[in-house]
Scaffold this motif. Structure first.
Motif, PDB file in Angstrom:
ATOM      1  N   LYS A   1      35.756  54.731  51.275  1.00 30.59           N
ATOM      2  CA  LYS A   1      36.675  53.714  50.753  1.00 30.59           C
ATOM      3  C   LYS A   1      38.012  53.782  51.470  1.00 30.59           C
ATOM      4  O   LYS A   1      38.636  52.764  51.775  1.00 30.59           O
TER       5      LYS A   1
ATOM      6  N   SER B   1      35.004  43.619  43.343  1.00 30.88           N
ATOM      7  CA  SER B   1      35.912  43.662  44.497  1.00 30.88           C
ATOM      8  C   SER B   1      37.317  44.081  44.066  1.00 30.88           C
ATOM      9  O   SER B   1      37.998  44.832  44.771  1.00 30.88           O
ATOM     10  N   HIS B   2      37.763  43.612  42.898  1.00 25.51           N
ATOM     11  CA  HIS B   2      39.087  43.993  42.393  1.00 25.51           C
ATOM     12  C   HIS B   2      39.099  45.470  41.999  1.00 25.51           C
ATOM     13  O   HIS B   2      40.087  46.181  42.232  1.00 25.51           O
TER      14      HIS B   2
ATOM     15  N   LYS C   1      45.564  45.338  39.642  1.00 24.26           N
ATOM     16  CA  LYS C   1      46.685  45.917  40.385  1.00 24.26           C
ATOM     17  C   LYS C   1      47.721  46.518  39.442  1.00 24.26           C
ATOM     18  O   LYS C   1      48.259  47.600  39.691  1.00 24.26           O
TER      19      LYS C   1
ATOM     20  N   ASP D   1      37.256  47.807  43.319  1.00 25.58           N
ATOM     21  CA  ASP D   1      37.226  48.602  44.552  1.00 25.58           C
ATOM     22  C   ASP D   1      38.634  48.757  45.132  1.00 25.58           C
ATOM     23  O   ASP D   1      39.006  49.827  45.619  1.00 25.58           O
ATOM     24  N   GLU D   2      39.419  47.687  45.092  1.00 25.36           N
ATOM     25  CA  GLU D   2      40.795  47.757  45.599  1.00 25.36           C
ATOM     26  C   GLU D   2      41.627  48.715  44.757  1.00 25.36           C
ATOM     27  O   GLU D   2      42.409  49.517  45.282  1.00 25.36           O
TER      28      GLU D   2
ATOM     29  N   ALA E   1      39.860  50.879  53.620  1.00 25.66           N
ATOM     30  CA  ALA E   1      41.190  50.432  53.206  1.00 25.66           C
ATOM     31  C   ALA E   1      42.221  50.645  54.306  1.00 25.66           C
ATOM     32  O   ALA E   1      43.181  49.895  54.424  1.00 25.66           O
TER      33      ALA E   1
END
Length: 324
Positions: free
Chosen positions: A141, A184-185, A270, A187-188, A145
């Protein structure tokens, strides 16, 4: 006993460039080797990646003038940042040590049963393999990133696509739908916090009833708040007022509370990541992010929710509904 070649993986990694394309395979191999030396080396490289990401973010946020804003200067400053990150990681900012300690917590029972012998022997082998597997996932990851090479990204994407159908085939349709919408969110946020994406998806599922009980204002406005984060006095963003259940001395009470509102689900993840990483009360939660039960218990002890069964509910969702 571990071979000399395997033992040297960690030492070799500490001398290599964290983001060098040639060494991506060696970095993953180091995490998978499973010995304390290799794990420490891989953790140090992960720390270097983290520092490099911070330097990159700070540069992007700084004003650029026309004299220094060329492709050539960007290339050389990028190389400089990578080398600086490597130097900082060698001295250490504590992240590598925290990762090794965190992963080692899951090994205490195995070490107690198997003894303090060679970690590649007997009962300890499976334990260190689990540590290596988790570290390898974190490294992949971080590589993506940090802008890792296209081959590494393609490999990770192909593995995920291959594994996803088999894993999700045993899951309920509403679970699959929830994951596909928010993965996806998650993972971020995982890259920013070190918390497994599955743990955050589980918490979002618990707080929102798998998306069926999302927090909405009295006028029906959706807050996109998947984690039930309240709007405290220091919150400057949008808010909605909604009825919620709080537990006082173990007894359920209905209250109207102010909750944070976001423009999107991505913003919700976030903000959750910022809350967990910036608030000192969640320090132990981050330190136990390698284990679902410890993570859930840590959240409850830190006062994230008043429901006395919060940790049990969250653990069940992560281990059963999201298992795979």
């Amino acid at each position: 006993m571990a071979s000399q070649n395997t033992s040297n993986v960690g030492n070799d990694l500490s001398r290599k460039f964290a983001l060098d394309v040639k060494d991506m395979g060696s970095l993953r191999q180091g995490a998978r080797a499973g010995t304390p030396e290799a794990l420490k080396g891989a953790a140090t490289q992960f720390e270097a990646m983290f520092v490099n990401m911070m330097l990159k973010t700070m540069r992007e946020a700084s004003p650029q003038d026309s004299l220094t804003n060329s492709d050539q200067t960007k290339m050389f400053t990028g190389m400089q940042d990578q080398q600086t990150a490597q130097s900082i990681a060698k001295k250490g900012i504590g992240l590598a040590d925290m990762l090794v300690r965190q992963l080692g917590q899951n090994d205490k029972q195995a070490l107690a049963v198997g003894g303090a012998g060679d970690p590649t022997d007997g009962a300890n082998a499976g334990s260190f393999a689990g540590m290596a597997s988790l570290m390898d996932a974190k490294l992949q990851k971080a590589i993506a990133a940090a802008g890792g090479n296209a081959a590494a990204k393609a490999e990770a994407t192909a593995e995920a696509k291959t594994a996803a159908p088999a894993r999700r085939g045993s899951q309920a349709p509403h679970v699959v739908s929830f994951q596909e919408k928010l993965s996806s969110h998650a993972d971020e946020a995982s890259a920013a916090t070190g918390i497994p994406a599955k743990f955050m998806l589980g918490q979002a599922a618990l707080e929102s009833g798998w998306g069926k009980r999302e927090i909405k204002g009295r006028d029906g406005t959706n807050s996109n708040n998947l984690f039930g984060i309240k709007a405290t006095a220091d919150w400057k963003g949008k808010v909605v007022e909604a009825t919620t259940t709080e537990y006082v001395n173990g007894k359920a009470q209905t209250k109207v509370e102010r909750f944070r509102a976001y423009d999107s689900y991505a913003d919700s993840f976030k903000d959750y990541a910022r809350l967990i990483t910036s608030n000192p009360r969640y320090e132990k939660v981050l330190a136990s992010a390698g284990d679902a039960s410890a993570f859930a218990q840590g959240l409850q002890k830190a006062g994230y929710a008043t429901d006395p069964q919060y940790a049990n509910k969250l653990t069940s969702i992560i281990k059963r509904s999201l298992a795979g």
